[in-house]
Scaffold this motif. Structure first.
Motif, short mmCIF file in Angstrom:
data_model
loop_
_atom_site.label_atom_id
_atom_site.label_comp_id
_atom_site.label_asym_id
_atom_site.label_seq_id
_atom_site.Cartn_x
_atom_site.Cartn_y
_atom_site.Cartn_z
N ALA A 1 11.72 2.53 -66.02
CA ALA A 1 13.03 3.02 -65.59
C ALA A 1 13.46 4.29 -66.32
CB ALA A 1 14.08 1.93 -65.80
N PHE A 2 12.87 4.59 -67.46
CA PHE A 2 13.25 5.78 -68.21
C PHE A 2 13.05 7.02 -67.37
CE2 PHE A 2 12.51 9.26 -71.18
CZ PHE A 2 13.58 9.13 -72.04
N PRO A 3 14.01 7.95 -67.35
CA PRO A 3 15.22 8.09 -68.17
C PRO A 3 16.47 7.43 -67.59
CG PRO A 3 14.92 10.09 -66.94
CD PRO A 3 13.78 9.18 -66.56
N PHE A 4 16.28 6.44 -66.73
CA PHE A 4 17.35 5.56 -66.26
C PHE A 4 18.34 6.24 -65.30
CE2 PHE A 4 16.34 4.38 -70.73
CZ PHE A 4 15.59 3.26 -70.46
N THR A 5 17.94 7.34 -64.72
CA THR A 5 18.81 8.04 -63.78
C THR A 5 18.70 7.41 -62.39
OG1 THR A 5 17.04 9.60 -63.29
CG2 THR A 5 18.60 10.21 -65.02
N GLU A 6 19.66 7.71 -61.53
CA GLU A 6 19.62 7.19 -60.16
C GLU A 6 18.37 7.67 -59.44
OE1 GLU A 6 23.13 8.07 -57.98
OE2 GLU A 6 24.47 6.97 -59.32
N SER A 7 18.00 8.93 -59.67
CA SER A 7 16.81 9.47 -58.99
C SER A 7 15.55 8.76 -59.45
CB SER A 7 16.69 10.97 -59.25
OG SER A 7 16.59 11.25 -60.65
N ARG A 8 15.48 8.39 -60.74
CA ARG A 8 14.30 7.68 -61.24
C ARG A 8 14.22 6.29 -60.64
NH1 ARG A 8 9.30 7.18 -61.73
NH2 ARG A 8 8.60 5.70 -63.33
N ILE A 9 15.33 5.59 -60.56
CA ILE A 9 15.34 4.26 -59.96
C ILE A 9 14.95 4.34 -58.49
CG2 ILE A 9 16.76 2.23 -59.45
CD1 ILE A 9 16.07 2.71 -62.45
N ALA A 10 15.42 5.38 -57.80
CA ALA A 10 15.05 5.56 -56.39
C ALA A 10 13.55 5.79 -56.24
CB ALA A 10 15.83 6.74 -55.79
N ILE B 1 11.20 4.65 -58.27
CA ILE B 1 10.53 3.38 -58.52
C ILE B 1 10.61 2.48 -57.29
CG2 ILE B 1 10.61 1.24 -59.88
CD1 ILE B 1 11.65 2.90 -62.22
N GLU B 2 11.78 2.39 -56.71
CA GLU B 2 11.96 1.51 -55.55
C GLU B 2 11.17 1.99 -54.34
OE1 GLU B 2 16.20 1.33 -55.20
OE2 GLU B 2 16.39 -0.21 -56.76
N THR B 3 11.04 3.31 -54.19
CA THR B 3 10.22 3.85 -53.10
C THR B 3 8.76 3.50 -53.31
OG1 THR B 3 11.76 5.69 -52.73
CG2 THR B 3 9.51 5.98 -51.93
N ALA B 4 8.29 3.65 -54.56
CA ALA B 4 6.89 3.33 -54.87
C ALA B 4 6.62 1.84 -54.68
CB ALA B 4 6.57 3.75 -56.30
N LEU B 5 7.58 0.99 -55.08
CA LEU B 5 7.41 -0.44 -54.92
C LEU B 5 7.36 -0.84 -53.45
CD1 LEU B 5 9.76 -1.87 -57.70
CD2 LEU B 5 7.28 -2.06 -57.60
N LYS B 6 8.20 -0.21 -52.65
CA LYS B 6 8.18 -0.50 -51.21
C LYS B 6 6.84 -0.12 -50.61
CE LYS B 6 10.73 0.24 -46.92
NZ LYS B 6 9.52 0.44 -46.12
N LYS B 7 6.31 1.02 -51.05
CA LYS B 7 5.00 1.46 -50.55
C LYS B 7 3.91 0.46 -50.93
CE LYS B 7 1.93 5.49 -50.59
NZ LYS B 7 1.73 6.87 -51.14
N GLU B 8 3.96 -0.03 -52.17
CA GLU B 8 2.99 -1.03 -52.61
C GLU B 8 3.12 -2.30 -51.77
OE1 GLU B 8 3.50 -1.81 -56.72
OE2 GLU B 8 2.81 0.17 -57.39
N GLY B 9 4.37 -2.73 -51.57
CA GLY B 9 4.60 -3.95 -50.79
C GLY B 9 4.15 -3.82 -49.35
N ASP B 10 4.36 -2.65 -48.76
CA ASP B 10 3.96 -2.43 -47.37
C ASP B 10 2.44 -2.51 -47.21
OD1 ASP B 10 6.58 -2.13 -46.67
OD2 ASP B 10 6.55 0.07 -46.63
N ALA B 11 1.72 -2.23 -48.28
CA ALA B 11 0.26 -2.25 -48.22
C ALA B 11 -0.32 -3.65 -48.40
CB ALA B 11 -0.31 -1.32 -49.28
N LEU B 12 0.52 -4.63 -48.72
CA LEU B 12 0.06 -5.99 -48.96
C LEU B 12 0.33 -6.87 -47.75
CD1 LEU B 12 1.47 -6.43 -52.59
CD2 LEU B 12 -0.94 -6.16 -51.97
#
Length: 390
Positions: free
Chosen positions: A312-321, A323-334
């Motif tokens: 999550a570092f540096p904990f900004t809204e853009s960083r969280i966004a 991470i969540e985009t990357a996680l969605k991409k990973e999930g879509d591939a499963l």
């Protein structure tokens, strides 16, 4: 405690003294003896309704003593008058002996009349009166607990000024205003070294509100240490944590800080209470994140750490966004569901904050294949027949 405008005749200090005289009270009590009613003339008077049997009263009284002594040292024309809720004179005397101010002599009938007159329905209660009729139209307990002697002169204008100062500290981008106070420009390391607040400039700061007696705090402390240690190497020392203790005593604070690799506000320092108020901390553990510019990034750092860890570092809204985009991409591939030879039931794709894989026994985070029938979790990498690059 709010009062109607038509009760203004009840709030003048001279009116109060007149009421006492009309009830046959010829003097007030101090710890040295009897004091004439006239000694209070022209002073701001606060009526302190309290009782020896009341635990909140006994907790608040030392705070009021500190305020009273501070204001008297400054030359403030203030007097506190204790009006007892005690059931007998022994309780009254036991409670009064720890008070440096005055008291109405013990008289249950008179005290009841005063409680009714000033509409006191809870204790402790502190009712301000003034020779010019100026007052804050509510009970002062919370104001004093929050601001101490700075709450004086107890007016609504003063309350608004103090809130404006809090807002400025929270939003102003100056770390020194948050962490330093008059006479202290440092925080403490675990080995009791003094680290000046100026040394933290340009870093992302986590203000960690917690206590050793709190089991959820101890659990989150372990997570935060893991993140802290990782960022110490990967983020080039650009992240620091400062403990804002809510421990019950200094011994507990020392024990709590001894297991933490980061800094702390000194336990005896009022800044601990100030920071809880400034950031409206209602429960612990809590983590407030301050950016390199000194401005607040988030008051919900605990959730960020719990969900995403050091990622999550540096904990900004853009960083969280990101991470969540990357996680969605990973999930879509499963696949949504799998059948693995290591488990008898069908496993469904699930998002989990944290889990332990029942195959490799390693801690996992985010995506897992979980069983709805039993408590079984499988890391995607451990599912046979799936080629992953996670």
């Amino acid at each position: 405690m709010a009062r109607d405008n038509d009760q203004s005749k009840f709030i003048d200090s001279s009116d109060f003294l007149t009421v006492l005289a009309s009830e046959g009270v010829e003097f007030l009590l101090s710890r040295q003896g009897k004091v004439p009613l006239s000694s209070c003339g022209g002073k701001t008077i606060c009526l302190f309704f309290s009782a020896n049997w009341c635990r909140p009263c006994k907790t608040f009284t030392p705070q009021l003593v500190q305020l009273y002594d501070t204001l008297r040292t400054r030359g403030t024309e203030l007097e506190v008058i204790f009006i007892s809720f005690d059931h007998d004179e022994n309780g009254f005397e036991e409670h009064f002996k720890c008070m440096p101010w005055l008291a109405v002599p013990f008289d249950e009938t008179l005290h009841k009349k005063l409680r009714i007159r000033y509409r006191v329905d809870r204790i402790p209660s502190l009712i301000p009166l003034a020779s010019d009729g100026t007052l804050i139209e509510e009970d002062l307990i919370g104001l004093i607990e929050d601001y101490g002697a700075d709450a004086y002169p107890f007016t609504r204008k003063r309350r608004e000024e103090l809130k404006a100062i809090d807002d400025s500290k929270r939003q102003g981008g100056k770390l020194e205003q948050l962490l330093a106070i008059e006479g202290r420009d440092y925080v403490l390391s675990r080995d009791h070294r003094k680290i000046t607040v100026s040394e933290l400039a340009g870093k992302t700061i986590g203000l960690y509100f917690g206590a050793h007696w709190c089991p959820p705090c101890r659990s989150f402390t372990s997570q935060l240490i893991e993140v802290y240690d990782k960022l110490k190497t990967t983020a080039n020392h650009c992240f620091e944590v400062v403990l804002v203790s809510t421990d019950r005593d200094h011994k507990e604070f020392d024990l709590n800080h001894s297991i933490m690799p980061w800094l702390a506000i000194p336990y005896e320092d009022r800044a601990r209470q100030d920071l809880c108020r400034i950031f409206n901390i209602k429960g612990i553990p809590a983590l407030v994140l301050i950016g390199p510019d000194g401005k607040t990034i988030s008051t919900n750092g605990k959730e960020m750490i719990s969900l995403y860890g050091a990622k999550a570092f540096p904990f900004t809204e853009s960083r969280i966004a990101e991470i969540e985009t990357a996680l969605k991409k990973e999930g879509d591939a499963l696949p949504r569901e799998v059948k693995d030879v290591k488990h008898e039931h069908e496993l469904k794709l699930d998002m989990a904050k944290a889990y332990v894989c029942d195959c490799c026994k390693m801690r996992g985070r985010f995506w897992a294949f979980s069983c709805d029938v039993c408590n079984y979790d499988l890391h995607p990498k451990c599912v046979e027949g799936i080629n992953l690059n996670l």
